[in-house]
Design a protein around this motif. Structure first.
Motif, PDB file in Angstrom:
ATOM      1  N   ALA A  57     166.713 108.870  32.485  1.00 32.56           N
ATOM      2  CA  ALA A  57     166.276 108.197  31.266  1.00 32.56           C
ATOM      3  C   ALA A  57     167.272 107.121  30.842  1.00 32.56           C
ATOM      4  O   ALA A  57     167.044 106.422  29.847  1.00 32.56           O
ATOM      5  N   GLY A  58     168.384 107.000  31.562  1.00 33.62           N
ATOM      6  CA  GLY A  58     169.344 105.940  31.289  1.00 33.62           C
ATOM      7  C   GLY A  58     170.128 106.115  30.008  1.00 33.62           C
ATOM      8  O   GLY A  58     170.614 105.141  29.443  1.00 33.62           O
ATOM      9  N   ALA A 139     166.806  98.980  25.853  1.00 34.77           N
ATOM     10  CA  ALA A 139     165.550  98.850  25.110  1.00 34.77           C
ATOM     11  C   ALA A 139     164.432  99.738  25.646  1.00 34.77           C
ATOM     12  O   ALA A 139     163.699 100.360  24.868  1.00 34.77           O
ATOM     13  N   SER A 140     164.290  99.831  26.969  1.00 33.27           N
ATOM     14  CA  SER A 140     163.183 100.597  27.541  1.00 33.27           C
ATOM     15  C   SER A 140     163.468 102.084  27.617  1.00 33.27           C
ATOM     16  O   SER A 140     162.576 102.869  27.947  1.00 33.27           O
ATOM     17  N   ARG A 141     164.736 102.478  27.289  1.00 33.64           N
ATOM     18  CA  ARG A 141     165.142 103.881  27.422  1.00 33.64           C
ATOM     19  C   ARG A 141     164.846 104.382  28.836  1.00 33.64           C
ATOM     20  O   ARG A 141     164.323 105.482  29.034  1.00 33.64           O
ATOM     21  N   SER A 142     165.219 103.583  29.826  1.00 24.96           N
ATOM     22  CA  SER A 142     164.964 103.975  31.217  1.00 24.96           C
ATOM     23  C   SER A 142     166.176 103.704  32.081  1.00 24.96           C
ATOM     24  O   SER A 142     166.919 102.735  31.874  1.00 24.96           O
ATOM     25  N   GLY A 143     166.365 104.568  33.077  1.00 27.85           N
ATOM     26  CA  GLY A 143     167.448 104.370  34.029  1.00 27.85           C
ATOM     27  C   GLY A 143     167.216 103.158  34.908  1.00 27.85           C
ATOM     28  O   GLY A 143     168.175 102.538  35.390  1.00 27.85           O
ATOM     29  N   ALA A 144     165.940 102.813  35.118  1.00 27.01           N
ATOM     30  CA  ALA A 144     165.642 101.639  35.939  1.00 27.01           C
ATOM     31  C   ALA A 144     166.201 100.380  35.291  1.00 27.01           C
ATOM     32  O   ALA A 144     166.782  99.517  35.972  1.00 27.01           O
ATOM     33  N   GLU A 145     166.057 100.263  33.971  1.00 30.26           N
ATOM     34  CA  GLU A 145     166.617  99.097  33.286  1.00 30.26           C
ATOM     35  C   GLU A 145     168.142  99.133  33.333  1.00 30.26           C
ATOM     36  O   GLU A 145     168.791  98.097  33.546  1.00 30.26           O
ATOM     37  N   GLN A 320     158.704 105.931  22.945  1.00 31.64           N
ATOM     38  CA  GLN A 320     159.770 104.937  23.120  1.00 31.64           C
ATOM     39  C   GLN A 320     160.359 104.994  24.529  1.00 31.64           C
ATOM     40  O   GLN A 320     161.032 104.063  24.963  1.00 31.64           O
ATOM     41  N   PHE A 321     160.083 106.094  25.254  1.00 34.23           N
ATOM     42  CA  PHE A 321     160.598 106.262  26.607  1.00 34.23           C
ATOM     43  C   PHE A 321     159.575 105.767  27.622  1.00 34.23           C
ATOM     44  O   PHE A 321     158.399 106.158  27.578  1.00 34.23           O
ATOM     45  N   GLU A 322     160.040 104.955  28.539  1.00 33.28           N
ATOM     46  CA  GLU A 322     159.139 104.400  29.548  1.00 33.28           C
ATOM     47  C   GLU A 322     158.475 105.492  30.375  1.00 33.28           C
ATOM     48  O   GLU A 322     157.297 105.385  30.731  1.00 33.28           O
ATOM     49  N   ASP A 323     159.235 106.555  30.698  1.00 29.08           N
ATOM     50  CA  ASP A 323     158.652 107.647  31.486  1.00 29.08           C
ATOM     51  C   ASP A 323     157.457 108.266  30.774  1.00 29.08           C
ATOM     52  O   ASP A 323     156.440 108.589  31.412  1.00 29.08           O
ATOM     53  N   PHE A 324     157.574 108.456  29.469  1.00 30.63           N
ATOM     54  CA  PHE A 324     156.458 109.062  28.730  1.00 30.63           C
ATOM     55  C   PHE A 324     155.249 108.130  28.731  1.00 30.63           C
ATOM     56  O   PHE A 324     154.107 108.577  28.897  1.00 30.63           O
ATOM     57  N   ARG A 325     155.497 106.846  28.593  1.00 31.98           N
ATOM     58  CA  ARG A 325     154.380 105.895  28.646  1.00 31.98           C
ATOM     59  C   ARG A 325     153.718 105.922  30.018  1.00 31.98           C
ATOM     60  O   ARG A 325     152.492 105.821  30.125  1.00 31.98           O
TER      61      ARG A 325
END
Length: 465
Positions: A57-58, A139-145, A320-325
């Motif tokens: 989740a970064g 911003a994206s709350r992601s490890g990818a970002e 707010q988390f990309e994974d959840f979206r």
């Protein structure tokens, strides 16, 4: 295969600092080494540096950062260290604990101010075990970002990242000093690269089934949710060089991976008032204990399956988390306008779901702890429409590894140091102790970023000396 070669043969190229692994630990090490005045080279086995960081989740916990102060959050290094040690049942490695808790805020502020990574604090819910809201994310709350931004920072700093370059052997002197490494390319060709200092940032051993069976037998057949390249190279090389291995049974699990979609579902759905039931519709444990120990709790249920139950309000927070979206877009998040519709969608008798929902609502109204030990004080009632996700447990990454000192230098069992070998992230022992229940949210990226920064700077200083 991870090999150690003892020879005095020449190298094709010699560099001051070599870094194995292009995840968060390796890239932070590279940035720090470059700022300390040397030109490091990062060797990454994949075509694009991603590693376990991209699967996370970064989020990085840190106290007393500029972002935390801007959000009006009071915190301290001592409170952070106490939270980690409490979760680890007093077993967190004290040397690493001091290094990462004291270095967390400087590392976050460094990445923000020097390299443009705009971290903000998650201020609308608390992670289990943290006494302050100190989880920092982009911003994206992601490890990818996170990994994309770290890679861009490394490129802006003109750091060489050699991709599709698998390190298959270390070349060492009889005293344990690393002389260099052997890099194998996809076509089978090999290059011998000499170095003055080496940083192992190639994560742990979660992808090595034999090592998992040896050290974490309860999860030997569990879904592995980490990077397949995490084959334990660092611990195998370190062990062969005489390094001490610590807390090898320590790991981070997760009990909220959407099944069969294979998408992480934020633990916010639980901590904001949701709960888990098994396929019979019954709660089975204290969900507030933490998502790491949730892996074994969920895998212990029939079929290794559970359901996260929450509502539309909580879904709004988790969004707010990309994974959840992604989970919503993939159809993993079910919605129901009533408890009976929820029961039908989960193929559970409606009276069972109604009884479980009513029991949780009563616990929230009364406050205090339930029979599993979960404290419901202040929790908000769930309201229709309800949401549910079918989940399973998984192994995310290992927390045991090479023992290191405060400068991230690798130690031998007698306390002496290997001459020029450093370790960071999953390659080094973490601060979770020997059990899954010792993992506090963010421990993985905490040691990756902070130990990575320390290792890179110290390796550069050693190389210059």
């Amino acid at each position: 295969m991870s090999r150690i070669l003892i020879d005095d043969l020449p190298f094709d190229l010699t560099v001051p600092v070599a870094i194995v692994g292009g995840g968060a630990a390796g890239l932070c090490a590279a940035l720090a080494a470059k700022e300390a005045g040397v030109a490091p080279i990062v060797f990454e086995r994949d075509a694009l540096p991603q590693g376990s960081t991209a699967l996370s989740a970064g989020l990085i916990p840190a106290p007393c950062t500029a972002a935390q102060r801007a959000a009006g959050i009071a915190d301290s290094v001592a409170a952070f260290a106490a939270d980690i040690q409490k979760k680890a049942h007093g077993d967190a490695d004290p040397t690493v604990l001091a290094a990462v808790t004291e270095g967390a805020a400087p590392a976050i502020d460094w990445l923000t101010e020097r390299h443009g990574l705009a971290f903000t604090v998650i201020a609308d819910f608390s992670y289990p075990g943290h006494s302050a809201r100190r989880m920092h994310g982009l911003a994206s709350r992601s490890g990818a970002e996170l990994i994309d931004r770290l890679r861009a920072a490394a490129e802006a700093a003109e750091i060489d990242i050699v991709t599709e370059a698998r390190v298959t052997a270390l070349v060492a002197a009889p005293d344990g000093r690393v002389r260099g490494l052997v890099v194998t390319r996809p076509d089978g060709s090999e290059d011998r690269i000499g170095c003055d200092a080496l940083v192992l940032a190639c994560n742990g051993y979660g992808g090595n089934k034999d090592l998992v069976a040896e050290h974490i037998p309860a999860l030997k057949d569990a879904l592995y949710f980490g990077h397949p390249g995490n084959q334990g190279d660092a611990v195998l090389w370190g062990r062969a060089l005489g390094a001490e291995l610590r807390h090898m049974s320590g790991h981070q699990g997760h009990g909220s991976v959407a099944h069969p979609h294979g998408i992480l579902v934020s633990w916010a759905v639980i901590m904001e008032g949701g709960f888990q039931v098994n396929v019979a519709g019954e709660r089975f444990w204290n969900e507030a204990s933490g998502y790491s120990e949730a892996a074994l709790a969920v895998l212990g249920q029939p079929g290794g399956i559970a359901y996260d139950i929450f509502d539309a309000r909580i879904a709004g927070i988790a969004r707010q988390f990309e994974d959840f979206r992604r989970a919503e877009a993939g159809g993993a998040v079910l919605q129901a306008e009533s408890s009976d519709e929820l029961a039908a969608r989960l193929s559970i008798p409606p009276q069972v779901i109604r009884a479980t929902l009513e029991s949780v609502a009563d616990l929230k109204r009364r406050g205090g702890r339930d029979g599993f030990g979960r404290d419901w004080t202040g929790a908000v009632d769930l309201e229709a429409p309800y949401c549910a996700v079918k989940v399973t447990g998984a192994l995310f990454h290992t927390q045991g590894g090479l023992a290191v000192d405060a400068t991230a230098r690798v130690r031998r069992p007698d306390g002496s140091l290997l001459p020029n070998l450093f370790a960071a992230g999953g390659a080094a022992v973490g601060v979770s102790g020997p059990d899954a229940s010792g993992y506090l949210s963010g421990n993985g990226l905490l040691t990756a970023v902070v130990l990575g920064r320390i290792a890179g700077g110290e390796a550069a200083r050693l190389a210059r000396a």
